[in-house]
Motif scaffolding. Structure first.
Motif, PDB file in Angstrom:
ATOM      1  N   VAL A  20      32.667  42.117  54.634  1.00 21.26           N
ATOM      2  CA  VAL A  20      31.251  41.975  54.306  1.00 21.26           C
ATOM      3  C   VAL A  20      31.114  41.415  52.902  1.00 21.26           C
ATOM      4  N   PRO A  21      30.045  40.686  52.627  1.00 14.56           N
ATOM      5  CA  PRO A  21      29.819  40.195  51.264  1.00 14.56           C
ATOM      6  C   PRO A  21      29.667  41.365  50.307  1.00 14.56           C
ATOM      7  N   PRO A  22      30.225  41.285  49.111  1.00 19.27           N
ATOM      8  CA  PRO A  22      30.112  42.394  48.169  1.00 19.27           C
ATOM      9  C   PRO A  22      28.677  42.827  47.921  1.00 19.27           C
ATOM     10  N   GLY A  23      27.755  41.872  47.864  1.00 16.62           N
ATOM     11  CA  GLY A  23      26.370  42.206  47.586  1.00 16.62           C
ATOM     12  C   GLY A  23      25.678  43.006  48.667  1.00 16.62           C
ATOM     13  N   SER A  24      26.298  43.103  49.848  1.00 14.90           N
ATOM     14  CA  SER A  24      25.684  43.863  50.932  1.00 14.90           C
ATOM     15  C   SER A  24      26.208  45.297  51.017  1.00 14.90           C
TER      16      SER A  24
END
Length: 309
Positions: A20-24
């Motif tokens: 998953v993208p870190p920002g999520s």
């Protein structure tokens, strides 16, 4: 958002449902356990899927969106149960490979680096290792050397159990000095158990992440020093290296039993951090820092959560 591009792999957090993208990642408990068994804690096993589900749901109900389970190889991780728990509770789960101290095992397998790489490729997102009290014993050095090799092959972060919060600098010397691991890929755990703010500053100046974890431990008085430790780091400009976790290791410590459990991080610690150190510091510790600490440029991407079975 993962995969090889013209500029190389894109950083992602490897969860049990895929990258998953870190920002999520969201609000994160940076060190905890849904499952854990060890001969060192007979009769205190975390091995009940229903209890794990109830605890994770309680964490989610207070806004928790991710946990990093530091339970390593051979300690009852129940990896097969984690995807369903993640899906059902709406919480990202990062699983660990690695090994704890020798006392937690009846045998230690050969080929540790290859084992760690295989598990990281299959879906683990962290390598867990452990030191001894105030030093690194032969077992610790052996496991950490294998962890460094696995890190260089995969990019995975390395989480370190510091026994009693000690041997932080010795650990960095071994992993980073002797084996070339970048210090920002190392998470030093249990620093609250050795509340020496000068030592904490040295570890932060070296570039490592510092994890304060363990409000579930009734026999550790060091939690009384937690805010002072965090304030010293923040005041010296190291807010972006601080992580917090619950480290729930017995059934009695869960919020669904007699302990504070995972929700305590959000019902008590986060408001206190915000009050004492400011809302932005709390946001950094619970959201922004974990997103960086547990992300890696994985050379072999797994499907994103939306694509995972």
């Amino acid at each position: 958002m993962t995969g090889d591009t013209a500029r190389g792999p894109v950083a992602a957090v490897r969860t049990v449902l895929g990258d998953v993208p870190p920002g999520s990642l969201g609000v994160c408990d940076s060190h905890d356990h849904l499952f854990l068994t060890t001969p060192a804690l007979p009769g205190q096993e975390l091995d009940d899927p229903r209890a794990a589900r109830a605890e994770l749901a309680a964490f989610a109900a207070h806004g928790g969106r991710a946990i990093v389970q530091w339970t390593p190889w051979g300690m009852g991780r129940r990896l097969g149960d984690l995807p369903a728990l993640s899906r059902d509770c709406g919480v990202h789960i990062v699983a660990a490979t690695g090994l704890h101290q020798a006392r937690h095992y009846r045998h230690v397998p050969d080929g540790l680096a290859e084992l760690f790489v295989a598990e990281l490729t299959a879906g683990a997102g962290l390598i867990k290792v452990a030191g001894a009290f105030h030093h690194l014993d032969d077992h610790a050095r052996h496991v950490m050397t294998a962890a460094a090799r696995a890190h260089h092959a995969t990019g995975a972060p390395i989480g370190v159990h510091l026994e009693g919060g000690t041997a932080a600098l010795e650990t960095l010397d071994h992993l980073c000095g002797a084996h070339g691991v970048a210090p920002e890929r190392v998470v030093l755990g249990h620093l609250h158990r050795f509340p020496d703010t000068r030592l904490h500053l040295q570890a932060a100046q070296a570039g490592a992440y510092l994890a304060f974890d363990g409000p579930s431990r009734a026999h550790h008085a060091a939690d009384a020093h937690l805010i002072d430790c965090l304030a010293a780091l923040a005041g010296a400009g190291h807010t972006d290296q601080i992580l917090l976790g619950g480290d729930t290791v017995t059934a009695a410590a869960r919020s669904t039993a007699d302990g504070p459990g995972m929700p305590y991080l959000l019902t008590t610690l986060r408001p206190r951090v915000a009050y004492e150190l400011g809302d932005d510091t709390a946001e950094a510790i619970f959201v922004r820092n974990p997103a960086r600490a547990f992300a890696a440029p994985w050379p072999r991407p797994r499907p994103t959560t939306s694509d995972a079975a």
